[in-house]
Scaffold this motif. Structure first.
Motif, short mmCIF file in Angstrom:
data_model
loop_
_atom_site.label_atom_id
_atom_site.label_comp_id
_atom_site.label_asym_id
_atom_site.label_seq_id
_atom_site.Cartn_x
_atom_site.Cartn_y
_atom_site.Cartn_z
N SER A 189 44.86 51.35 40.49
CA SER A 189 44.69 49.99 41.02
C SER A 189 43.71 49.94 42.19
O SER A 189 43.24 48.87 42.57
N LEU A 190 43.39 51.12 42.76
CA LEU A 190 42.46 51.19 43.88
C LEU A 190 41.04 51.55 43.46
O LEU A 190 40.14 51.59 44.30
N VAL A 191 40.84 51.83 42.17
CA VAL A 191 39.54 52.30 41.70
C VAL A 191 38.45 51.27 41.96
O VAL A 191 37.33 51.61 42.37
N ASN A 192 38.75 50.00 41.70
CA ASN A 192 37.79 48.91 41.93
C ASN A 192 38.25 48.10 43.14
O ASN A 192 38.98 47.11 42.99
N PRO A 193 37.86 48.52 44.34
CA PRO A 193 38.43 47.94 45.57
C PRO A 193 38.07 46.48 45.81
O PRO A 193 38.68 45.83 46.65
N PHE A 194 37.05 45.96 45.10
CA PHE A 194 36.62 44.59 45.35
C PHE A 194 37.23 43.59 44.36
O PHE A 194 36.90 42.41 44.41
N GLU A 195 38.07 44.07 43.46
CA GLU A 195 38.70 43.15 42.52
C GLU A 195 39.65 42.21 43.26
O GLU A 195 40.25 42.56 44.28
N ASN A 196 39.79 41.02 42.69
CA ASN A 196 40.61 39.99 43.33
C ASN A 196 42.07 40.18 42.94
O ASN A 196 42.64 39.40 42.18
N ASN A 197 42.68 41.24 43.46
CA ASN A 197 44.09 41.49 43.18
C ASN A 197 44.78 41.97 44.45
O ASN A 197 44.15 42.14 45.49
N GLU B 257 53.71 39.27 50.99
CA GLU B 257 53.56 40.61 50.41
C GLU B 257 52.15 41.16 50.53
O GLU B 257 51.95 42.32 50.85
N TYR B 258 51.17 40.32 50.25
CA TYR B 258 49.78 40.81 50.22
C TYR B 258 48.83 39.68 50.60
O TYR B 258 49.19 38.50 50.63
N VAL B 259 47.61 40.08 50.94
CA VAL B 259 46.57 39.13 51.30
C VAL B 259 45.33 39.47 50.49
O VAL B 259 45.04 40.64 50.23
N MET B 260 44.62 38.44 50.07
CA MET B 260 43.46 38.65 49.19
C MET B 260 42.17 38.72 50.01
O MET B 260 42.06 38.18 51.07
N ALA C 5 45.91 44.76 45.36
CA ALA C 5 45.58 46.09 45.87
C ALA C 5 44.16 46.19 46.41
O ALA C 5 43.81 47.18 47.04
N GLY C 6 43.33 45.19 46.17
CA GLY C 6 41.93 45.25 46.58
C GLY C 6 41.73 45.03 48.07
O GLY C 6 42.66 44.65 48.80
N VAL C 7 40.51 45.28 48.51
CA VAL C 7 40.15 45.00 49.90
C VAL C 7 40.23 43.49 50.13
O VAL C 7 39.72 42.71 49.33
N PRO C 8 40.88 43.04 51.21
CA PRO C 8 41.10 41.59 51.43
C PRO C 8 39.83 40.87 51.88
O PRO C 8 39.70 40.50 53.05
N LEU C 9 38.91 40.67 50.97
CA LEU C 9 37.63 40.05 51.33
C LEU C 9 37.80 38.62 51.81
O LEU C 9 37.06 38.17 52.70
N ASN C 10 38.75 37.89 51.22
CA ASN C 10 38.99 36.51 51.67
C ASN C 10 39.40 36.48 53.15
O ASN C 10 38.89 35.68 53.94
N ARG D 268 36.73 49.59 52.52
CA ARG D 268 37.36 48.96 53.69
C ARG D 268 36.57 49.25 54.96
O ARG D 268 36.44 48.39 55.83
N LYS D 269 36.03 50.46 55.09
CA LYS D 269 35.23 50.81 56.27
C LYS D 269 33.94 50.00 56.30
O LYS D 269 33.48 49.59 57.38
#
Length: 297
Positions: A250-258, A294-297, A260-265, A75-76
């Motif tokens: 669920s945070l182990v792979n932060p770039f996954e499209n789920n 609830e969440y953003v991708m 819990a991931g970092v909202p790259l979109n 995220r940083k």
């Protein structure tokens, strides 16, 4: 990335229902074994599940801390990309004012870089949205290389060199903008490091084994006093450990499209909106909206 302060129970159950079924079956078998095989022979010492529970707490705590560190570092990195992208566009529009066409072309190319990087991190080979920011010639050159985002940085360096050679920018401004390209390359490398570094599987595997052993031994012990209700109690205690462990993993792979991931979109769209507005464009896309609030991708 989750936005809601309270997580719905249905979401937790969707993530844990398979493990819940296994735990209920295990607790039932443990209760039956205790009741019909070993009840009249010996008692299970209560110290066994106590020690296992302590070991599990250490394992889960370590796993979750390491998983969150990976997520927070990712995220940083993308937060830095947001700031550097705005500075990059501002510098080009200000310093290369005599050659605005090149400045606009480099800013659009930077947006293509961000979308190419996002697609690579999420293994989204069919994500071609960023291609709209490249010319046909640039697209052919980029597609010829396996690392598309790195190829885009190389094209950026060539254009920056041309701005310096034709006198549009002086040496100090060249160094300043080039330093931003170096930071983009650093951020790209850090993202790739996180993505390609596998979280030690032994930690998550042993945690699952210990949780299963704990649930079984706890049910054996508690059934001596709770009777058949030990099945429910064993599942309930196991559910606490399992849900906590799954939440961390669920945070182990932060770039996954789920969720819990970092909202790259959201981040790439925010950068796109900011940069297009800085260039005075009229066709500005809408921000990425949360899903179900609830969440953003």
């Amino acid at each position: 990335m989750l936005l809601a302060q309270n997580i719905r129970l249905t979401r937790i159950l969707r993530n844990t229902w398979q493990v819940d079924i296994i735990m209920i079956i295990s607790c039932t078998i443990a209760y039956l074994v205790r009741s019909y095989l070993i009840a009249y022979h010996f008692e299970i010492p209560g110290i066994i599940p106590t020690l296992l529970g302590t070991a599990i707490a250490f394992f889960i705590g370590f796993n979750n801390n390491q998983a969150y560190d990976r997520w927070w570092e990712a995220r940083k990195i993308w937060g830095a990309l947001v700031n550097d992208s705005r500075s990059f566009a501002r510098a080009l529009l200000s310093y290369a004012g005599n050659d605005r066409a090149t400045a606009v072309r480099m800013i659009n190319r930077h947006l293509a870089f961000l979308y190419a990087l996002k697609a690579n991190l999420r293994n989204a080979a069919n994500d071609s949205y960023g291609n709209s920011f490249l010319t046909e010639e640039e697209l052919r050159e980029v597609d010829a290389q396996t690392n598309r985002h790195n190829a885009i940085i190389s094209i950026q360096s060539r254009d920056l060199q041309k701005l310096s050679e034709n006198g549009t920018i002086d040496g100090f401004r060249f160094l300043e903008i080039n330093e931003m390209l170096v930071r983009f390359c650093d951020s790209m490398g850090m993202c790739e490091r996180i993505k390609n570094t596998v979280f030690p599987t032994t930690y998550s595997y042993l945690t699952k084994v210990f949780i299963w052993l704990f649930v079984v031994t706890f049910t054996l012990v508690i059934s001596q006093t709770a009777g058949i209700y030990a099945i429910f109690l064993g599942w309930l205690i196991g559910f606490v450990f399992v849900s906590t462990q799954i939440n961390g993993m669920s945070l182990v792979n932060p770039f996954e499209n789920n969720s819990a991931g970092v909202p790259l979109n959201q981040i790439t769209r925010t950068i796109e909106i900011n940069l297009l507005e800085m260039m005075g464009e009229k066709n500005i896309p809408e921000p990425v909206k949360p899903i179900n609030g609830e969440y953003v991708m």
